[in-house]
Scaffold this motif. Structure first.
Motif, mmCIF file in Angstrom:
data_model
loop_
_atom_site.group_PDB
_atom_site.id
_atom_site.type_symbol
_atom_site.label_atom_id
_atom_site.label_comp_id
_atom_site.label_asym_id
_atom_site.label_seq_id
_atom_site.Cartn_x
_atom_site.Cartn_y
_atom_site.Cartn_z
ATOM 1 N N ARG A 22 0.783 -1.018 0.188
ATOM 2 C CA ARG A 22 -0.008 -0.165 0.062
ATOM 3 C C ARG A 22 0.927 1.327 0.113
ATOM 4 O O ARG A 22 0.696 2.218 -0.795
ATOM 5 N N ASP A 23 1.992 1.069 0.868
ATOM 6 C CA ASP A 23 2.933 2.424 0.630
ATOM 7 C C ASP A 23 3.708 2.563 -0.568
ATOM 8 O O ASP A 23 3.717 3.847 -0.915
ATOM 9 N N PHE A 24 3.908 1.587 -1.118
ATOM 10 C CA PHE A 24 4.511 1.552 -2.272
ATOM 11 C C PHE A 24 3.523 2.235 -3.526
ATOM 12 O O PHE A 24 3.845 3.081 -4.190
ATOM 13 N N LEU A 25 2.148 1.777 -3.487
ATOM 14 C CA LEU A 25 1.263 2.426 -4.291
ATOM 15 C C LEU A 25 1.075 3.970 -4.051
ATOM 16 O O LEU A 25 1.220 4.733 -5.044
ATOM 17 N N ALA A 26 0.953 4.283 -2.828
ATOM 18 C CA ALA A 26 0.824 5.472 -2.201
ATOM 19 C C ALA A 26 2.041 6.457 -2.834
ATOM 20 O O ALA A 26 2.002 7.643 -3.317
ATOM 21 N N GLU A 27 3.385 5.844 -2.608
ATOM 22 C CA GLU A 27 4.502 6.512 -3.516
ATOM 23 C C GLU A 27 4.503 6.663 -4.829
ATOM 24 O O GLU A 27 4.635 7.888 -5.268
ATOM 25 N N HIS A 39 -0.721 1.408 -14.142
ATOM 26 C CA HIS A 39 -0.994 0.028 -14.259
ATOM 27 C C HIS A 39 0.134 -0.583 -13.471
ATOM 28 O O HIS A 39 1.428 -0.297 -13.868
ATOM 29 N N VAL A 40 -0.063 -1.410 -12.514
ATOM 30 C CA VAL A 40 1.083 -2.128 -11.874
ATOM 31 C C VAL A 40 0.966 -3.645 -12.143
ATOM 32 O O VAL A 40 -0.046 -4.366 -12.013
ATOM 33 N N ILE A 41 2.226 -4.120 -12.257
ATOM 34 C CA ILE A 41 2.211 -5.602 -12.513
ATOM 35 C C ILE A 41 2.748 -6.287 -11.045
ATOM 36 O O ILE A 41 3.735 -5.866 -10.729
ATOM 37 N N CYS A 42 1.740 -7.271 -11.112
ATOM 38 C CA CYS A 42 2.117 -7.904 -9.573
ATOM 39 C C CYS A 42 2.388 -9.395 -9.736
ATOM 40 O O CYS A 42 1.715 -9.938 -10.693
ATOM 41 N N ASP A 43 3.210 -9.967 -9.064
ATOM 42 C CA ASP A 43 3.343 -11.395 -8.796
ATOM 43 C C ASP A 43 1.891 -11.952 -7.975
ATOM 44 O O ASP A 43 0.788 -11.120 -7.650
ATOM 45 N N SER A 44 1.860 -13.041 -7.623
ATOM 46 C CA SER A 44 0.733 -13.586 -7.138
ATOM 47 C C SER A 44 0.675 -13.628 -5.525
ATOM 48 O O SER A 44 0.006 -14.135 -4.751
ATOM 49 N N LEU A 45 1.485 -12.718 -4.839
ATOM 50 C CA LEU A 45 1.575 -12.433 -3.532
ATOM 51 C C LEU A 45 0.294 -12.141 -2.878
ATOM 52 O O LEU A 45 -0.223 -11.250 -3.511
ATOM 53 N N SER A 46 -0.051 -12.774 -1.937
ATOM 54 C CA SER A 46 -1.494 -12.385 -1.152
ATOM 55 C C SER A 46 -1.489 -10.989 -0.800
ATOM 56 O O SER A 46 -2.702 -10.522 -0.545
ATOM 57 N N ALA A 47 -0.448 -10.351 -0.550
ATOM 58 C CA ALA A 47 -0.629 -9.025 0.062
ATOM 59 C C ALA A 47 -1.441 -8.014 -0.815
ATOM 60 O O ALA A 47 -2.198 -7.269 -0.366
ATOM 61 N N HIS A 48 -1.335 -8.411 -2.122
ATOM 62 C CA HIS A 48 -2.279 -7.517 -3.193
ATOM 63 C C HIS A 48 -3.813 -7.479 -2.793
ATOM 64 O O HIS A 48 -4.480 -6.654 -3.213
ATOM 65 N N VAL A 53 -5.052 -2.851 1.141
ATOM 66 C CA VAL A 53 -4.832 -2.613 -0.142
ATOM 67 C C VAL A 53 -6.042 -2.460 -0.844
ATOM 68 O O VAL A 53 -6.189 -1.526 -1.581
ATOM 69 N N HIS A 54 -7.053 -3.325 -0.583
ATOM 70 C CA HIS A 54 -8.071 -3.202 -1.581
ATOM 71 C C HIS A 54 -9.008 -1.810 -1.028
ATOM 72 O O HIS A 54 -9.354 -1.238 -2.166
ATOM 73 N N THR A 55 -9.064 -1.441 -0.034
ATOM 74 C CA THR A 55 -9.505 0.023 0.525
ATOM 75 C C THR A 55 -8.789 1.113 -0.152
ATOM 76 O O THR A 55 -9.519 2.184 -0.914
ATOM 77 N N TRP A 56 -7.486 0.826 -0.345
ATOM 78 C CA TRP A 56 -6.582 1.955 -0.912
ATOM 79 C C TRP A 56 -7.026 2.126 -2.448
ATOM 80 O O TRP A 56 -7.485 3.066 -3.132
ATOM 81 N N LEU A 57 -7.153 1.016 -3.072
ATOM 82 C CA LEU A 57 -7.323 1.042 -4.392
ATOM 83 C C LEU A 57 -8.882 1.384 -4.682
ATOM 84 O O LEU A 57 -9.022 2.218 -5.789
ATOM 85 N N LEU A 58 -9.771 1.282 -3.782
ATOM 86 C CA LEU A 58 -11.044 1.791 -4.157
ATOM 87 C C LEU A 58 -11.067 3.510 -4.110
ATOM 88 O O LEU A 58 -12.011 3.876 -4.542
ATOM 89 N N ALA A 59 -10.170 3.931 -3.193
ATOM 90 C CA ALA A 59 -10.093 5.516 -3.322
ATOM 91 C C ALA A 59 -9.234 5.905 -4.276
ATOM 92 O O ALA A 59 -9.155 7.136 -4.467
ATOM 93 N N HIS A 60 -8.452 4.943 -5.058
ATOM 94 C CA HIS A 60 -7.659 5.526 -6.172
ATOM 95 C C HIS A 60 -7.722 4.638 -7.388
ATOM 96 O O HIS A 60 -7.227 3.649 -7.851
#
Length: 144
Positions: A22-27, A39-48, A53-60
């Motif tokens: 989330r902090d990376f996305l905010a940066e 557009h952010v390319i992600c591996d299958s890490l569950s942190a996404h 993260v979901h809450t942050w993405l809904l606001a961005h």
């Protein structure tokens, strides 16, 4: 709308992965022009998929996550792309200046993006067995 693409590799701290992401996305958000889609390319890490993260993405809403195939390292996908760049643009090219090289790469990327499609790995059982036999021949000198 113009786009920015970002890729991230995060550490393996179980407690902080989602917050770090989330902090990376905010940066990225803070460093990117407001009118750009990201557009952010992600591996299958569950942190996404974590709630923070979901809450942050809904606001961005300008952020879109793209996931590499399960059991496939994103770095392998990047390496494959650079290998294509090498073979199709650089290998037999003659570049008299850095500007010539940059222009050739920019033109190749423009052509690539016009017909871009996901990498797909599909093999028949026979192709897989042949590949394994070839590998065994190379490492042992005899068919296994």
């Amino acid at each position: 709308m113009p786009h920015v693409v970002a890729a991230a590799a995060l550490g393996h701290s179980a407690q902080h992965r989602a917050v770090d992401f989330r902090d990376f996305l905010a940066e990225i958000d803070g460093q990117t022009e407001p009118g750009l889609a990201v557009h952010v390319i992600c591996d299958s890490l569950s942190a996404h998929k974590a709630p923070v993260v979901h809450t942050w993405l809904l606001a961005h809403l300008r952020f879109t996550l793209h996931f590499t195939p399960t059991y496939s390292s994103w770095i392998n996908q990047i390496e494959r792309w650079f290998a294509k760049l090498q073979r199709r643009c650089l290998e037999r090219g003659v570049f008299c200046s850095l500007d010539d090289l940059k222009t050739a790469i920019d033109e190749w990327i423009k052509i690539w993006n016009e017909a871009a499609r996901p990498f797909k790995r599909t093999r028949t059982a026979d192709q897989i067995i042949d590949r394994i036999c070839h590998y065994c021949d190379r490492i042992s000198g005899q068919h296994t």
